[in-house]
Design an enzyme around this catalytic site. Structure first.
Site, PDB file in Angstrom:
ATOM      1  CG  HIS A 111      -2.029  -1.013   1.133  1.00 19.01           C
ATOM      2  ND1 HIS A 111      -3.320  -0.668   0.840  1.00 19.01           N
ATOM      3  CD2 HIS A 111      -2.023  -2.357   1.266  1.00 19.01           C
ATOM      4  CE1 HIS A 111      -4.076  -1.771   0.810  1.00 19.01           C
ATOM      5  NE2 HIS A 111      -3.304  -2.802   1.069  1.00 19.01           N
ATOM      6  CG  ASP A 149       0.075   9.391   0.673  1.00 19.66           C
ATOM      7  OD1 ASP A 149       0.011   8.234   1.100  1.00 19.66           O
ATOM      8  OD2 ASP A 149      -0.607  10.328   1.121  1.00 19.66           O
TER       9      ASP A 149
HETATM   10  P1  ADQ Z   1      -3.033   6.095   4.885  1.00 26.16           P
HETATM   11  O1  ADQ Z   1      -1.659   6.571   5.085  1.00 26.16           O
HETATM   12  O2  ADQ Z   1      -3.832   5.913   6.097  1.00 26.16           O
HETATM   13  O3  ADQ Z   1      -3.079   4.736   4.036  1.00 26.16           O
HETATM   14  P2  ADQ Z   1      -4.859   7.614   2.992  1.00 26.16           P
HETATM   15  O4  ADQ Z   1      -4.820   6.899   1.712  1.00 26.16           O
HETATM   16  O5  ADQ Z   1      -4.828   9.069   2.846  1.00 26.16           O
HETATM   17  O6  ADQ Z   1      -3.676   7.281   3.969  1.00 26.16           O
HETATM   18  O7  ADQ Z   1      -6.195   7.201   3.750  1.00 26.16           O
HETATM   19  C1  ADQ Z   1      -6.603   7.853   4.923  1.00 26.16           C
HETATM   20  C2  ADQ Z   1      -8.019   7.439   5.261  1.00 26.16           C
HETATM   21  O8  ADQ Z   1      -8.319   7.956   6.549  1.00 26.16           O
HETATM   22  C3  ADQ Z   1      -9.036   8.004   4.295  1.00 26.16           C
HETATM   23  O9  ADQ Z   1      -9.978   7.016   3.977  1.00 26.16           O
HETATM   24  C4  ADQ Z   1      -9.711   9.143   5.063  1.00 26.16           C
HETATM   25  O10 ADQ Z   1     -11.071   9.312   4.819  1.00 26.16           O
HETATM   26  C5  ADQ Z   1      -9.517   8.719   6.502  1.00 26.16           C
HETATM   27  N1  ADQ Z   1      -9.368   9.953   7.278  1.00 26.16           N
HETATM   28  C6  ADQ Z   1      -8.431  10.861   7.101  1.00 26.16           C
HETATM   29  N2  ADQ Z   1      -8.635  11.888   7.959  1.00 26.16           N
HETATM   30  C7  ADQ Z   1      -9.727  11.596   8.674  1.00 26.16           C
HETATM   31  C8  ADQ Z   1     -10.417  12.244   9.727  1.00 26.16           C
HETATM   32  N3  ADQ Z   1     -10.043  13.401  10.244  1.00 26.16           N
HETATM   33  N4  ADQ Z   1     -11.468  11.650  10.247  1.00 26.16           N
HETATM   34  C9  ADQ Z   1     -11.861  10.472   9.761  1.00 26.16           C
HETATM   35  N5  ADQ Z   1     -11.247   9.811   8.778  1.00 26.16           N
HETATM   36  C10 ADQ Z   1     -10.183  10.358   8.247  1.00 26.16           C
HETATM   37  C11 ADQ Z   1      -2.150   3.847   3.371  1.00 26.16           C
HETATM   38  C12 ADQ Z   1      -1.115   4.505   2.455  1.00 26.16           C
HETATM   39  C13 ADQ Z   1      -1.815   5.355   1.418  1.00 26.16           C
HETATM   40  C14 ADQ Z   1      -2.798   4.505   0.614  1.00 26.16           C
HETATM   41  C15 ADQ Z   1      -3.706   3.719   1.550  1.00 26.16           C
HETATM   42  C16 ADQ Z   1      -4.539   2.703   0.774  1.00 26.16           C
HETATM   43  O11 ADQ Z   1      -0.207   5.276   3.219  1.00 26.16           O
HETATM   44  O12 ADQ Z   1      -0.884   5.960   0.539  1.00 26.16           O
HETATM   45  O13 ADQ Z   1      -3.598   5.346  -0.198  1.00 26.16           O
HETATM   46  O14 ADQ Z   1      -2.954   3.000   2.512  1.00 26.16           O
HETATM   47  O15 ADQ Z   1      -3.710   1.849   0.027  1.00 26.16           O
END
Ligand code: ADQ
Length: 501
Positions: A174, A386
């Site tokens: 991921h 990311d």
């Molecule tokens: P993450 O690093 O966790 O995931 P991301 O892809 O941005 O990063 O996902 C974050 C999730 O958390 C999103 O679904 C978002 O809605 C939720 N979120 C963020 N802020 C929030 C808040 N304040 N309240 C509630 N929910 C919140 C890892 C990798 C990423 C990759 C994903 C999936 O680091 O690059 O995209 O896995 O493969």
């Protein structure tokens, strides 16, 4: 068509189970966790009687039996079996906080200076992976297909092999895969690459990640051959053939769109609009993490306010930060840094009735998040690096009126799919980011709508079900035509030309 049905169950393995376990007095409250991955994989597991194996997320001593009982009840609720891997505090500290988050996480996000190459972490990492492998061995059969997720579990296939267990194992990373000049700093680089080569199918988020992986393989002492072109290629090591792909993960587009039009979200949106007095809203939503580029984003916003007085009293940045890994020093320092910047900006620019930065340091319920996505005129998604970044995709899915602009870091995996219609920025170039903020705020409606329409079109086609389906097709060579609710898109057909290697 599907001779995989019934015979070959899917065994999903990830660090965390798709549930949350919280202790309440003397009992446990267990709830299913939401998220794209869970909603995409659940139908497959339900449909085929597959199972999910992972850590419960707690180090409290529950006892395997009572834990099983709790999870069995949960299994009934969610429609497929979940099996726990129990970890001690020491294991979590060395395997999860140590090797996974103090070494692989910074290194794979191009920040080797933050890595702490403690050898005790490495040993614990492999031991815990053996524990996961034992759980897989116990709960799976020869003909099952084992799909392992992410950097915490890279050695799992190798560990299964050491236990004498033969399974078809697939892996999805991921997070990004770094270039050789960064990856080769890892003391256990060859071991980690060899671990990956124990999978029969490996997939990365982008073509760039896969290119980096192949370049690292070229640094290995043994000779490996790479053949093929396009999204799925083949690596040969002696007799062994490994398929290596790139396949960008996505979100449940329809469910976000549906939620964006719900009554509750519409009411929240109305309320927000009233409270913010029709200001232009710029939104940042991130987990607390040094890879997300929050301090540089705040500096760019500050620069925009210094350079462009027309933004004063008209624009508000809403920055949401979800608490994460606070026990790690780098994270608590980051939190202090963010809070200092927010108060400095607000101290300098606030006037009666206008606060330039609204900062929230807490998780936001999904519906509220969706209302904020709908509200935001501009989303600032500017990670330093990311794997994908789902926030960028969720924002677009919720812009049902096409009235938003996405400013996106060129170092987010999502940029490979979205670069045509988002405003792409180098997150280190704060001056350019400040200019793009103005450009986004002043963008003519026609251009704004056309960009967003195109972004949403692509996301609708390439949603998380498309991702799962293509992963399984590429990994198993079989079509999963027995998913009645899905139209199956042709395999890997629509990845942007820039994304191709
Ligand atoms: P993450 O690093 O966790 O995931 P991301 O892809 O941005 O990063 O996902 C974050 C999730 O958390 C999103 O679904 C978002 O809605 C939720 N979120 C963020 N802020 C929030 C808040 N304040 N309240 C509630 N929910 C919140 C890892 C990798 C990423 C990759 C994903 C999936 O680091 O690059 O995209 O896995 O493969």
């Amino acid at each position: 068509m599907s001779n995989l049905k019934d015979k070959n169950r899917f065994i999903i393995v990830s660090n965390r189970l798709p549930i949350k376990m919280e202790k309440e007095a003397n009992s446990w409250r267990v709830s299913p966790s939401a998220g794209g991955l869970v909603s995409a994989l659940s139908p497959i597991l339900k449909n085929r009687g597959g199972i999910w194996i992972g850590w419960t997320g707690t180090t409290e001593r529950i006892g395997l039996r009572p834990c099983r009982e709790i999870l069995d009840n949960m299994s009934k609720e969610i429609g497929y079996r979940i099996f726990p891997v129990m970890l001690t505090e020491n294991e979590v500290s060395l395997y999860y906080y140590g090797l996974s988050n103090e070494i692989i996480w910074p290194l794979f996000h191009d920040l080797p200076g933050l890595a702490n190459f403690d050898p005790t972490y490495w040993r614990a990492y492999r031991k815990v992976n053996e524990k996961f492998a034992r759980a897989v061995a116990r709960h799976s059969r020869n003909e099952d297909l084992v799909w392992v997720h992410d950097y915490q579990l890279i050695p799992l296939a190798q560990k299964l092999k050491e236990l004498g267990i033969e399974r078809r194992c697939f892996f999805f990373l991921h997070i990004p895969f770094p270039s050789p000049d960064i990856f080769m700093k890892m003391p256990w680089r060859y071991e980690l690459l060899s671990d990956l080569l124990e999978y029969e199918f490996i997939a990365f988020q982008t073509a760039q990640d896969r290119r980096n992986f192949i370049s690292c393989l070229n640094n290995m002492p043994q000779k490996l051959k790479t053949s093929g072109r396009g999204p799925v290629i083949e690596v040969t090591e002696g007799e062994k053939k490994i398929k290596v792909a790139y396949l960008p993960i996505s979100i449940d587009f329809k469910s976000f769109t549906r939620m964006a039009t719900s009554e509750k979200v519409c009411a929240m949106l109305k309320d927000y609009k009233k409270k913010l007095h029709r200001k232009t809203v710029i939104l940042g939503v991130d987990r607390l993490d040094y890879t997300k580029g929050i301090p540089l984003r705040l500096k760019a916003f500050q620069m925009a306010l210094e350079k462009y007085p027309q933004l004063h009293e008209n624009v508000t940045l809403v920055q949401i930060v979800v608490p994460s890994r606070e026990e790690v020093l780098a994270y608590s320092e980051l939190k202090n840094n963010i809070e200092t910047l927010v108060s400095s900006i607000n101290g300098t620019f606030t006037t009666p009735g206008w606060v330039p930065v609204h900062y929230m340091y807490h998780p936001v319920p999904r519906e509220e998040l969706v209302a904020l996505y709908r509200l935001a005129d501009v989303a600032l998604v500017t990670p330093l690096r990311d794997g994908m970044n789902l926030v960028a995709k969720e924002y677009c899915a919720c812009k049902i009126d096409n009235d938003g602009v996405l400013i996106l870091s060129e170092f987010a995996g999502a940029a490979a799919q979205m670069y045509h219609h988002a405003l792409i920025v180098n997150p280190y170039d704060t001056e350019r980011m400040a200019d793009l903020i103005l450009k986004a705020v002043e963008m003519p409606t026609k251009e704004k709508k056309s960009r967003m329409r195109n972004l949403r079109k692509k996301l609708k086609e390439q949603d998380v079900f498309w991702w799962v389906d293509n992963f399984l097709r590429a990994a198993t060579g079989k079509a999963l035509v027995d998913f009645p609710e899905k139209e199956l898109p042709p395999i890997l057909y629509a990845i942007s030309p820039r994304g191709r290697s």
